[in-house]
Design a protein around this motif. Sequence first.
Motif, PDB file in Angstrom:
ATOM      1  N   LYS A  51       0.836  -1.217   0.000  1.00 23.14           N
ATOM      2  CA  LYS A  51       0.000   0.000   0.000  1.00 23.14           C
ATOM      3  C   LYS A  51       0.859   1.249   0.000  1.00 23.14           C
ATOM      4  CE  LYS A  51      -4.098   0.432   2.378  1.00 23.14           C
ATOM      5  NZ  LYS A  51      -5.123   0.140   3.392  1.00 23.14           N
ATOM      6  N   TYR A  52       1.862   1.273   0.895  1.00 21.79           N
ATOM      7  CA  TYR A  52       2.741   2.445   0.980  1.00 21.79           C
ATOM      8  C   TYR A  52       3.644   2.552  -0.246  1.00 21.79           C
ATOM      9  CZ  TYR A  52       1.285   3.678   5.675  1.00 21.79           C
ATOM     10  OH  TYR A  52       0.549   4.083   6.757  1.00 21.79           O
ATOM     11  N   TYR A  53       4.058   1.415  -0.767  1.00 20.44           N
ATOM     12  CA  TYR A  53       4.931   1.427  -1.941  1.00 20.44           C
ATOM     13  C   TYR A  53       4.201   2.037  -3.143  1.00 20.44           C
ATOM     14  CZ  TYR A  53       8.378  -0.104  -5.357  1.00 20.44           C
ATOM     15  OH  TYR A  53       9.335  -0.126  -6.338  1.00 20.44           O
ATOM     16  N   GLN A  54       2.943   1.635  -3.302  1.00 13.67           N
ATOM     17  CA  GLN A  54       2.170   2.086  -4.465  1.00 13.67           C
ATOM     18  C   GLN A  54       1.416   3.385  -4.209  1.00 13.67           C
ATOM     19  OE1 GLN A  54      -0.132  -1.466  -4.644  1.00 13.67           O
ATOM     20  NE2 GLN A  54       1.360  -2.578  -5.877  1.00 13.67           N
ATOM     21  N   GLY A  55       1.329   3.805  -2.940  1.00 19.27           N
ATOM     22  CA  GLY A  55       0.525   4.977  -2.613  1.00 19.27           C
ATOM     23  C   GLY A  55      -0.950   4.675  -2.810  1.00 19.27           C
ATOM     24  N   ASN A  56      -1.361   3.472  -2.376  1.00 16.74           N
ATOM     25  CA  ASN A  56      -2.727   2.998  -2.542  1.00 16.74           C
ATOM     26  C   ASN A  56      -3.550   3.366  -1.310  1.00 16.74           C
ATOM     27  OD1 ASN A  56      -5.071   1.544  -2.917  1.00 16.74           O
ATOM     28  ND2 ASN A  56      -4.104  -0.468  -2.881  1.00 16.74           N
ATOM     29  N   LYS A  57      -4.371   4.424  -1.422  1.00 17.38           N
ATOM     30  CA  LYS A  57      -5.221   4.932  -0.324  1.00 17.38           C
ATOM     31  C   LYS A  57      -4.408   5.520   0.829  1.00 17.38           C
ATOM     32  CE  LYS A  57      -9.110   1.922  -1.346  1.00 17.38           C
ATOM     33  NZ  LYS A  57      -9.280   0.477  -1.374  1.00 17.38           N
ATOM     34  N   VAL A  58      -3.102   5.630   0.659  1.00 15.62           N
ATOM     35  CA  VAL A  58      -2.227   6.302   1.633  1.00 15.62           C
ATOM     36  C   VAL A  58      -1.213   7.090   0.815  1.00 15.62           C
ATOM     37  CG1 VAL A  58      -2.433   4.578   3.493  1.00 15.62           C
ATOM     38  CG2 VAL A  58      -0.659   4.313   1.742  1.00 15.62           C
ATOM     39  N   ALA A  59      -0.561   8.053   1.451  1.00 15.97           N
ATOM     40  CA  ALA A  59       0.499   8.776   0.752  1.00 15.97           C
ATOM     41  C   ALA A  59       1.641   7.808   0.476  1.00 15.97           C
ATOM     42  CB  ALA A  59       0.982   9.944   1.597  1.00 15.97           C
ATOM     43  N   GLN A  60       2.163   7.828  -0.744  1.00 17.90           N
ATOM     44  CA  GLN A  60       3.279   6.947  -1.077  1.00 17.90           C
ATOM     45  C   GLN A  60       4.451   7.264  -0.152  1.00 17.90           C
ATOM     46  OE1 GLN A  60       5.304   7.403  -4.921  1.00 17.90           O
ATOM     47  NE2 GLN A  60       5.096   5.200  -5.183  1.00 17.90           N
ATOM     48  N   ASP A  61       5.027   6.223   0.441  1.00 22.03           N
ATOM     49  CA  ASP A  61       6.109   6.415   1.401  1.00 22.03           C
ATOM     50  C   ASP A  61       7.012   5.185   1.358  1.00 22.03           C
ATOM     51  OD1 ASP A  61       7.716   6.471   3.735  1.00 22.03           O
ATOM     52  OD2 ASP A  61       6.229   7.686   4.802  1.00 22.03           O
ATOM     53  N   TYR A  62       8.120   5.314   0.623  1.00 21.85           N
ATOM     54  CA  TYR A  62       9.015   4.166   0.465  1.00 21.85           C
ATOM     55  C   TYR A  62       9.634   3.726   1.789  1.00 21.85           C
ATOM     56  CZ  TYR A  62       8.789   4.699  -4.635  1.00 21.85           C
ATOM     57  OH  TYR A  62       8.366   4.762  -5.931  1.00 21.85           O
ATOM     58  N   GLY A  63       9.900   4.688   2.677  1.00 25.56           N
ATOM     59  CA  GLY A  63      10.466   4.335   3.976  1.00 25.56           C
ATOM     60  C   GLY A  63       9.528   3.428   4.763  1.00 25.56           C
ATOM     61  N   LYS A  64       8.239   3.810   4.803  1.00 24.66           N
ATOM     62  CA  LYS A  64       7.252   2.982   5.515  1.00 24.66           C
ATOM     63  C   LYS A  64       7.078   1.646   4.801  1.00 24.66           C
ATOM     64  CE  LYS A  64       4.468   6.451   7.875  1.00 24.66           C
ATOM     65  NZ  LYS A  64       3.282   7.279   7.821  1.00 24.66           N
TER      66      LYS A  64
END
Length: 163
Positions: A51-64
Amino acid sequence: GSSSAMVETHLTPATPPVTPSAPPAPPKPQAPEPPKWASLSAEENYNMGAKYYQGNKVAQDYGKALDWFQHAADKGHVGALNDIGVMYELGQGVSKNPAKAVEYYQKAVAKNYALGHYNLGRAYETGNGIGKNYSEALKSFRRAARMGEKNAQNKLSSRGQRW
């Protein structure tokens, strides 16, 4: 004639409240709650990372994403090992580190993960993070292709190679 009978109870009469002489002791600190990932399965941790990698319904965040993938990998998720490798290869959420990427691809390969074989093959092919070795690259591509990995199949086909 109705006579009012006394009702007997076993309750003790209420005592007037006593005012405390000292302030109450502060509550004992609670044990910190276990982190959310701890209660999630490897797959659930992986899905959070995705989800975080793709920014799916959350802000994209590679660290998370990387954190969640690492928790998934720690719980045995082989796809997470491969994806952490990709993140090191591309410098997503971490400094670019092709050698570290190769380590993760090798961990995925150790668990016989098709995409791990393919990515390790790419590393051997280009010498990115590991010594350039065309025969090892071919071996990796063939293993991945036999497992149904389309990128590897296309790469081999385009060179007239069989798998």
